[in-house]
Design a protein around this motif. Structure first.
Motif, PDB file in Angstrom:
ATOM      1  N   GLY A 110       0.832  -1.195   0.000  1.00  0.00           N
ATOM      2  CA  GLY A 110       0.000   0.000   0.000  1.00  0.00           C
ATOM      3  C   GLY A 110       0.868   1.246   0.000  1.00  0.00           C
ATOM      4  O   GLY A 110       2.065   1.197   0.309  1.00  0.00           O
ATOM      5  N   SER A 111       0.252   2.380  -0.364  1.00  0.00           N
ATOM      6  CA  SER A 111       0.953   3.660  -0.350  1.00  0.00           C
ATOM      7  C   SER A 111      -0.080   4.765  -0.235  1.00  0.00           C
ATOM      8  O   SER A 111      -1.211   4.614  -0.702  1.00  0.00           O
ATOM      9  N   GLY A 112       0.304   5.878   0.388  1.00  0.00           N
ATOM     10  CA  GLY A 112      -0.618   6.998   0.542  1.00  0.00           C
ATOM     11  C   GLY A 112      -0.705   7.449   1.979  1.00  0.00           C
ATOM     12  O   GLY A 112       0.259   7.329   2.740  1.00  0.00           O
ATOM     13  N   MET A 113      -1.857   7.967   2.367  1.00  0.00           N
ATOM     14  CA  MET A 113      -2.111   8.391   3.741  1.00  0.00           C
ATOM     15  C   MET A 113      -3.342   7.657   4.229  1.00  0.00           C
ATOM     16  O   MET A 113      -4.474   7.947   3.830  1.00  0.00           O
ATOM     17  N   TYR A 114      -3.126   6.686   5.113  1.00  0.00           N
ATOM     18  CA  TYR A 114      -4.209   5.806   5.551  1.00  0.00           C
ATOM     19  C   TYR A 114      -5.187   6.503   6.486  1.00  0.00           C
ATOM     20  O   TYR A 114      -6.393   6.323   6.393  1.00  0.00           O
ATOM     21  N   GLN A 115      -4.670   7.314   7.390  1.00  0.00           N
ATOM     22  CA  GLN A 115      -5.524   7.997   8.370  1.00  0.00           C
ATOM     23  C   GLN A 115      -4.967   9.396   8.617  1.00  0.00           C
ATOM     24  O   GLN A 115      -3.948   9.564   9.257  1.00  0.00           O
ATOM     25  N   MET A 116      -5.661  10.398   8.103  1.00  0.00           N
ATOM     26  CA  MET A 116      -5.186  11.773   8.209  1.00  0.00           C
ATOM     27  C   MET A 116      -5.588  12.395   9.542  1.00  0.00           C
ATOM     28  O   MET A 116      -6.697  12.163  10.037  1.00  0.00           O
ATOM     29  N   ALA A 117      -4.671  13.188  10.091  1.00  0.00           N
ATOM     30  CA  ALA A 117      -4.987  13.972  11.288  1.00  0.00           C
ATOM     31  C   ALA A 117      -5.925  15.105  10.890  1.00  0.00           C
ATOM     32  O   ALA A 117      -6.134  15.376   9.706  1.00  0.00           O
ATOM     33  N   SER A 118      -6.485  15.780  11.885  1.00  0.00           N
ATOM     34  CA  SER A 118      -7.501  16.808  11.613  1.00  0.00           C
ATOM     35  C   SER A 118      -6.987  17.917  10.696  1.00  0.00           C
ATOM     36  O   SER A 118      -7.692  18.358   9.779  1.00  0.00           O
ATOM     37  N   GLN A 120      -4.477  17.677   8.527  1.00  0.00           N
ATOM     38  CA  GLN A 120      -4.266  17.089   7.211  1.00  0.00           C
ATOM     39  C   GLN A 120      -5.588  16.934   6.467  1.00  0.00           C
ATOM     40  O   GLN A 120      -5.676  17.202   5.260  1.00  0.00           O
ATOM     41  N   LEU A 121      -6.609  16.507   7.184  1.00  0.00           N
ATOM     42  CA  LEU A 121      -7.918  16.297   6.566  1.00  0.00           C
ATOM     43  C   LEU A 121      -8.496  17.605   6.034  1.00  0.00           C
ATOM     44  O   LEU A 121      -9.090  17.641   4.953  1.00  0.00           O
ATOM     45  N   ASP A 122      -8.295  18.677   6.774  1.00  0.00           N
ATOM     46  CA  ASP A 122      -8.765  19.983   6.312  1.00  0.00           C
ATOM     47  C   ASP A 122      -8.061  20.389   5.016  1.00  0.00           C
ATOM     48  O   ASP A 122      -8.707  20.843   4.056  1.00  0.00           O
ATOM     49  N   ARG A 123      -6.750  20.216   4.969  1.00  0.00           N
ATOM     50  CA  ARG A 123      -5.997  20.570   3.761  1.00  0.00           C
ATOM     51  C   ARG A 123      -6.366  19.653   2.601  1.00  0.00           C
ATOM     52  O   ARG A 123      -6.450  20.092   1.441  1.00  0.00           O
ATOM     53  N   TYR A 124      -6.580  18.383   2.894  1.00  0.00           N
ATOM     54  CA  TYR A 124      -6.972  17.435   1.850  1.00  0.00           C
ATOM     55  C   TYR A 124      -8.291  17.838   1.212  1.00  0.00           C
ATOM     56  O   TYR A 124      -8.411  17.891  -0.018  1.00  0.00           O
ATOM     57  N   ARG A 125      -9.287  18.142   2.035  1.00  0.00           N
ATOM     58  CA  ARG A 125     -10.601  18.499   1.504  1.00  0.00           C
ATOM     59  C   ARG A 125     -10.550  19.801   0.705  1.00  0.00           C
ATOM     60  O   ARG A 125     -11.194  19.915  -0.344  1.00  0.00           O
ATOM     61  N   PRO A 209       2.811   9.013  -7.993  1.00  0.00           N
ATOM     62  CA  PRO A 209       2.092  10.267  -8.252  1.00  0.00           C
ATOM     63  C   PRO A 209       1.040  10.604  -7.193  1.00  0.00           C
ATOM     64  O   PRO A 209       0.851  11.777  -6.866  1.00  0.00           O
ATOM     65  N   LEU A 210       0.375   9.593  -6.635  1.00  0.00           N
ATOM     66  CA  LEU A 210      -0.590   9.866  -5.574  1.00  0.00           C
ATOM     67  C   LEU A 210       0.124  10.326  -4.317  1.00  0.00           C
ATOM     68  O   LEU A 210      -0.301  11.293  -3.662  1.00  0.00           O
ATOM     69  N   ARG A 211       1.210   9.654  -3.990  1.00  0.00           N
ATOM     70  CA  ARG A 211       1.980  10.058  -2.815  1.00  0.00           C
ATOM     71  C   ARG A 211       2.509  11.475  -2.979  1.00  0.00           C
ATOM     72  O   ARG A 211       2.481  12.275  -2.037  1.00  0.00           O
ATOM     73  N   ARG A 212       2.956  11.811  -4.185  1.00  0.00           N
ATOM     74  CA  ARG A 212       3.472  13.149  -4.451  1.00  0.00           C
ATOM     75  C   ARG A 212       2.363  14.193  -4.300  1.00  0.00           C
ATOM     76  O   ARG A 212       2.572  15.264  -3.716  1.00  0.00           O
ATOM     77  N   TRP A 213       1.172  13.873  -4.816  1.00  0.00           N
ATOM     78  CA  TRP A 213       0.044  14.804  -4.684  1.00  0.00           C
ATOM     79  C   TRP A 213      -0.290  15.033  -3.219  1.00  0.00           C
ATOM     80  O   TRP A 213      -0.527  16.175  -2.793  1.00  0.00           O
ATOM     81  N   LEU A 214      -0.307  13.975  -2.439  1.00  0.00           N
ATOM     82  CA  LEU A 214      -0.608  14.103  -1.013  1.00  0.00           C
ATOM     83  C   LEU A 214       0.477  14.898  -0.291  1.00  0.00           C
ATOM     84  O   LEU A 214       0.172  15.729   0.577  1.00  0.00           O
ATOM     85  N   ASP A 215       1.733  14.655  -0.627  1.00  0.00           N
ATOM     86  CA  ASP A 215       2.823  15.402   0.008  1.00  0.00           C
ATOM     87  C   ASP A 215       2.721  16.892  -0.303  1.00  0.00           C
ATOM     88  O   ASP A 215       2.948  17.741   0.570  1.00  0.00           O
ATOM     89  N   GLU A 216       2.383  17.218  -1.552  1.00  0.00           N
ATOM     90  CA  GLU A 216       2.337  18.621  -1.968  1.00  0.00           C
ATOM     91  C   GLU A 216       1.097  19.348  -1.462  1.00  0.00           C
ATOM     92  O   GLU A 216       1.159  20.549  -1.152  1.00  0.00           O
ATOM     93  N   VAL A 218      -1.247  18.046   1.049  1.00  0.00           N
ATOM     94  CA  VAL A 218      -1.658  17.724   2.430  1.00  0.00           C
ATOM     95  C   VAL A 218      -0.498  17.886   3.388  1.00  0.00           C
ATOM     96  O   VAL A 218      -0.565  18.617   4.369  1.00  0.00           O
ATOM     97  N   GLY A 219       0.582  17.180   3.127  1.00  0.00           N
ATOM     98  CA  GLY A 219       1.775  17.290   3.955  1.00  0.00           C
ATOM     99  C   GLY A 219       1.648  16.630   5.311  1.00  0.00           C
ATOM    100  O   GLY A 219       0.612  16.062   5.649  1.00  0.00           O
ATOM    101  N   PRO A 220       2.686  16.727   6.138  1.00  0.00           N
ATOM    102  CA  PRO A 220       2.660  16.115   7.471  1.00  0.00           C
ATOM    103  C   PRO A 220       1.758  16.879   8.426  1.00  0.00           C
ATOM    104  O   PRO A 220       1.458  18.070   8.207  1.00  0.00           O
ATOM    105  N   SER A 221       1.345  16.213   9.470  1.00  0.00           N
ATOM    106  CA  SER A 221       0.496  16.858  10.477  1.00  0.00           C
ATOM    107  C   SER A 221       1.340  17.661  11.463  1.00  0.00           C
ATOM    108  O   SER A 221       2.461  17.276  11.795  1.00  0.00           O
ATOM    109  N   THR A 222       0.792  18.766  11.907  1.00  0.00           N
ATOM    110  CA  THR A 222       1.455  19.584  12.947  1.00  0.00           C
ATOM    111  C   THR A 222       0.680  19.532  14.251  1.00  0.00           C
ATOM    112  O   THR A 222       0.979  20.260  15.193  1.00  0.00           O
TER     113      THR A 222
END
Length: 225
Positions: A110-118, A120-125, A209-216, A218-222
């Motif tokens: 698997g690859s990606g973000m399995y469970q986003m923090a709050s 991260q989820l805001d940035r993702y949406r 490419p999906l991982r790259r999109w998520l990194d750019e 969403v990024g890491p949680s703070t």
């Protein structure tokens, strides 16, 4: 010359050669008898036929995908009704993004973000709702699925999250709380050879490419946990 030859010989000794049939048989037995008695009696098999090949695979993947870490084989049973002490699979994580799993059912990745923090989820949406970033994500997913790799959400809501229109064109993506690629391979002769590495590499490269999109986007949680 002798030093070089010795180094090459040493490298060849730790080259990944796949998992032998004993590795799958170990997990078949553990699934049937998840006990300390079974684990202790078969510990050498776990260490040499299960864990050691995973260590070799992570070493082979490290130059391209970063160092890896093998997860502990013990289950956290503190809050679980199931008190079985051992996991019936071996999992490993890659620093550059990626997950590898071996069980009696075969190999999975698997690859990606399995469970986003709050945060991260805001940035993702926000990124999914954005015309440019959202359309880019759709294109990325389509390309990955054309390569016969499944892209799936995790912890998905039944309805669109609050603050977003119910008729949004990317409604399904907005509902996810995690987004990953996933692929499984049933046991076959290739699993006991170096070809297993090639399948993992192909999967990770296709998923990149999906991982790259998520990194750019969403990024890491703070958020402090």
């Amino acid at each position: 010359m002798l030093v070089v030859a010795g180094a090459m010989a040493e490298t060849s000794l730790v080259a990944f050669r796949g998992w032998p049939s004993e590795a799958l048989e170990f997990y078949e037995g553990l699934t049937a008898d998840n006990s300390k008695t079974y684990w202790t009696a078969h510990l050498t098999v776990y260490e040499t036929q299960v864990r050691e090949p995973m260590t070799e695979l992570l070493a082979a993947l490290e130059p391209e995908f970063g160092p890896g870490k093998i997860f502990r084989p013990y289950r956290d049973v503190r809050f679980s009704k199931d008190k079985s002490p051992y996991k019936t699979h071996l999992g490993a994580w890659l620093e550059a993004g990626g997950y590898i799993q071996l069980s009696a059912d075969g190999l999975a990745a698997g690859s990606g973000m399995y469970q986003m923090a709050s945060d991260q989820l805001d940035r993702y949406r926000r990124a999914v709702a954005d015309d440019r970033a959202g359309r880019e994500l759709t294109t990325v997913i389509e390309a990955i699925e054309q390569a016969r790799i499944h892209v799936q959400g995790h912890g998905s809501l039944k309805t669109v999250p609050r603050g977003y229109p119910k008729d949004h064109p990317r409604l399904d993506l907005l509902r996810h709380k995690g987004l990953v690629t996933w692929q499984e391979w049933a046991p076959a002769a290739w699993l006991g050879t170096a070809a297993a590495r090639n399948r993992i590499v192909d999967f990770l490269r296709t998923s990149r490419p999906l991982r790259r999109w998520l990194d750019e986007n969403v990024g890491p949680s703070t958020v402090q946990r």
